[in-house]
Design a protein around this motif. Structure first.
Motif, PDB file in Angstrom:
ATOM      1  N   UNK A 144       0.985  -1.059   0.124  1.00  0.00           N
ATOM      2  CA  UNK A 144       0.076   0.081   0.018  1.00  0.00           C
ATOM      3  C   UNK A 144       0.849   1.194   0.161  1.00  0.00           C
ATOM      4  N   UNK A 145       0.627   2.126  -0.905  1.00  0.00           N
ATOM      5  CA  UNK A 145       0.996   3.537  -0.913  1.00  0.00           C
ATOM      6  C   UNK A 145       0.510   4.682  -0.757  1.00  0.00           C
ATOM      7  N   UNK A 146       0.723   5.642   0.140  1.00  0.00           N
ATOM      8  CA  UNK A 146       0.320   6.804   0.385  1.00  0.00           C
ATOM      9  C   UNK A 146       0.656   7.467   1.587  1.00  0.00           C
ATOM     10  N   UNK A 147       0.209   8.634   1.628  1.00  0.00           N
ATOM     11  CA  UNK A 147       0.549   9.402   2.879  1.00  0.00           C
ATOM     12  C   UNK A 147      -0.054   8.730   4.193  1.00  0.00           C
ATOM     13  N   UNK A 148       0.768   8.861   5.188  1.00  0.00           N
ATOM     14  CA  UNK A 148       0.202   8.208   6.432  1.00  0.00           C
ATOM     15  C   UNK A 148      -0.890   8.973   7.035  1.00  0.00           C
ATOM     16  N   UNK A 149      -1.910   9.001   6.589  1.00  0.00           N
ATOM     17  CA  UNK A 149      -3.333   9.605   7.160  1.00  0.00           C
ATOM     18  C   UNK A 149      -4.268   8.558   7.753  1.00  0.00           C
ATOM     19  N   UNK A 171      -1.787  -4.848  -4.896  1.00  0.00           N
ATOM     20  CA  UNK A 171      -1.845  -3.664  -4.717  1.00  0.00           C
ATOM     21  C   UNK A 171      -3.037  -3.030  -3.766  1.00  0.00           C
ATOM     22  N   UNK A 172      -2.771  -2.448  -2.676  1.00  0.00           N
ATOM     23  CA  UNK A 172      -3.918  -2.216  -1.712  1.00  0.00           C
ATOM     24  C   UNK A 172      -4.129  -0.648  -1.540  1.00  0.00           C
ATOM     25  N   UNK A 173      -5.394  -0.138  -1.522  1.00  0.00           N
ATOM     26  CA  UNK A 173      -5.565   1.220  -0.979  1.00  0.00           C
ATOM     27  C   UNK A 173      -7.053   1.144  -0.225  1.00  0.00           C
ATOM     28  N   UNK A 174      -6.755   1.571   1.064  1.00  0.00           N
ATOM     29  CA  UNK A 174      -7.852   1.477   2.158  1.00  0.00           C
ATOM     30  C   UNK A 174      -8.666   2.565   2.428  1.00  0.00           C
ATOM     31  N   UNK A 175      -8.594   3.747   1.470  1.00  0.00           N
ATOM     32  CA  UNK A 175      -8.956   4.865   1.783  1.00  0.00           C
ATOM     33  C   UNK A 175     -10.529   4.885   2.272  1.00  0.00           C
ATOM     34  N   UNK A 176     -11.023   5.800   3.232  1.00  0.00           N
ATOM     35  CA  UNK A 176     -12.336   5.601   3.865  1.00  0.00           C
ATOM     36  C   UNK A 176     -12.953   6.866   3.264  1.00  0.00           C
ATOM     37  N   UNK A 177     -12.423   8.157   2.684  1.00  0.00           N
ATOM     38  CA  UNK A 177     -13.077   9.104   2.305  1.00  0.00           C
ATOM     39  C   UNK A 177     -13.018   9.423   0.682  1.00  0.00           C
ATOM     40  N   UNK A 198      -3.065  -6.985  -9.544  1.00  0.00           N
ATOM     41  CA  UNK A 198      -4.414  -6.931  -9.039  1.00  0.00           C
ATOM     42  C   UNK A 198      -4.587  -5.919  -7.985  1.00  0.00           C
ATOM     43  N   UNK A 199      -5.850  -5.221  -7.865  1.00  0.00           N
ATOM     44  CA  UNK A 199      -5.974  -4.392  -6.743  1.00  0.00           C
ATOM     45  C   UNK A 199      -7.046  -4.846  -5.615  1.00  0.00           C
ATOM     46  N   UNK A 200      -6.699  -4.437  -4.297  1.00  0.00           N
ATOM     47  CA  UNK A 200      -7.836  -4.633  -3.497  1.00  0.00           C
ATOM     48  C   UNK A 200      -7.804  -3.212  -2.932  1.00  0.00           C
ATOM     49  N   UNK A 201      -9.183  -2.584  -2.868  1.00  0.00           N
ATOM     50  CA  UNK A 201      -9.377  -0.954  -2.589  1.00  0.00           C
ATOM     51  C   UNK A 201     -10.854  -1.138  -2.036  1.00  0.00           C
TER      52      UNK A 201
END
Length: 372
Positions: A195-200, A271-277, A294-297
């Protein structure tokens, strides 16, 4: 024609707008890149691009200082005399639009790359400043051409009544270099989840950590990696004490801010992105898709326009780490299915989200090319 691109960091311009700037040059136009000073402005100049530094606080709210920033920006616009200005990120959109109006720039294009903390978060601070942000959007976007990265964000702002005197369209993302981001050659299937992204908190980092813990109960050999750093200027940034606890637990390897994103994407298996907003159009998933992963998001705005559930990845409800873990386990246990989804992700990246597709549509928004 002179086209000015204004963003809140030179890092953004360097990483996301080089293809656009080069396309403008190749077509005989003059791109001018403007941002607060940083490490990447000089690199842009070394590449033969005109970069102008402009001091701007990302989180400042002092009325006198912010009004001064708009006046300084208008002065800069008058000096550069662009035919088109294109603004990215909320503060640049609002301040840049006011400055462009003052300096009589012929055409203003505003990219809404996400709705941000004020419109998405459910905290007291967000609710307090939301009416102000909506009012500023309403005034700033008036008479401009507004580009959204997904249809959900466009519908939200339209419902708030801020688009009534604007022209609008959806251009899905900043583009991805599909000649650079390519699937790895002869890499055997593995069990690395990235998972990649800012730690928010709104990026779902906590849900990713909890999902990793749950997956390890069934697949102890799975490797979970998180690439990204905290953002101290953002009220949703993960605090150091929480990070220390997650590191000590050991379910996720925290890699920090990395420059070798291509290698990381090519070496992962899911690849994962678990964004809530919600997102504008998530760059990390675009890179993963181009690399055939493949993506899990989560099923939130922006993500759902890239990830087709059951086709190139799996969508799960936001804020539910159990569902996130179950989807990851399903792909790790079925490499053939993961491979097929990765191939579909690559096709979508090439056909719909590649640099050349996005650049052509952006030039059309400037009035410089026929609509593709």
């Amino acid at each position: 024609m002179r086209v000015l691109l204004f963003a809140n960091t030179d890092w953004f311009l360097f990483n996301f707008k080089l293809s656009l700037a080069r396309a403008l040059q190749a077509a005989g136009h003059e791109p001018v890149l403007v941002s607060p000073p940083g490490l990447f402005g000089p690199k842009l100049r070394e590449m033969g691009l005109r970069w102008e530094p402009f001091e701007l606080s990302r989180s400042g709210i002092n009325p006198m200082i912010e009004a001064s920033a708009i006046a300084r920006l208008a002065k800069l616009y008058r000096r550069i005399a662009p035919d088109v200005v294109h603004h990215f990120t909320i503060k640049c959109v609002i301040y840049g639009s006011f400055a462009a109006r003052r300096s009589r720039v012929p055409r203003t294009v505003n990219s809404v790359t996400g709705l941000g903390f004020a419109l998405l978060a459910d905290t007291f601070k967000a609710r307090l400043i939301r009416p102000v942000v909506v009012a500023l959007y309403r005034r700033a976007l008036m008479g401009t051409h507004v580009v959204f990265q997904n249809h959900d964000n466009m519908a939200t702002l339209r419902a708030l009544g801020v688009l009534e005197r604007s022209t609008v369209e959806v251009i899905p993302g900043d583009g991805i270099d599909t000649a650079r981001f390519t699937p790895p050659i002869d890499r055997p299937p593995g069990q690395t989840v990235l998972m990649m992204g800012r730690l928010l908190s709104s990026k779902g980092v906590g849900d990713f950590v909890e999902a990793a813990r749950l997956v390890h109960q069934q697949i102890p050999s799975a490797a979970f990696q998180m690439a990204g750093a905290p953002d101290p200027g953002n009220p949703e940034s993960i605090d150091e004490a929480t990070l220390a606890g997650w590191r000590a637990a050991g379910d996720v390897e925290f890699l920090g801010q990395r420059s070798d994103v291509l290698a990381l994407q090519q070496e992962c298996d899911v690849a994962v992105l678990a964004s809530t907003q919600g997102e504008g159009m998530p760059r990390a998933l675009l890179e993963a898709a181009a690399c055939g992963k493949p993506m899990v998001a989560t099923d939130v705005p922006g993500i759902r326009e890239l990830v087709q559930d059951g086709v190139n990845g799996m969508l799960v409800p936001p804020g539910q780490p159990v569902a996130l873990a179950e989807a990851i386990i399903a792909l790790l246990r079925d490499p053939a299915r993961a491979l097929a989804m990765g191939r579909a992700a690559r096709r979508a990246a090439v056909d719909e989200f590649a640099d050349e597709c996005i650049v052509a549509r952006t030039l059309s928004a400037y009035g410089l090319a026929p609509r593709p």
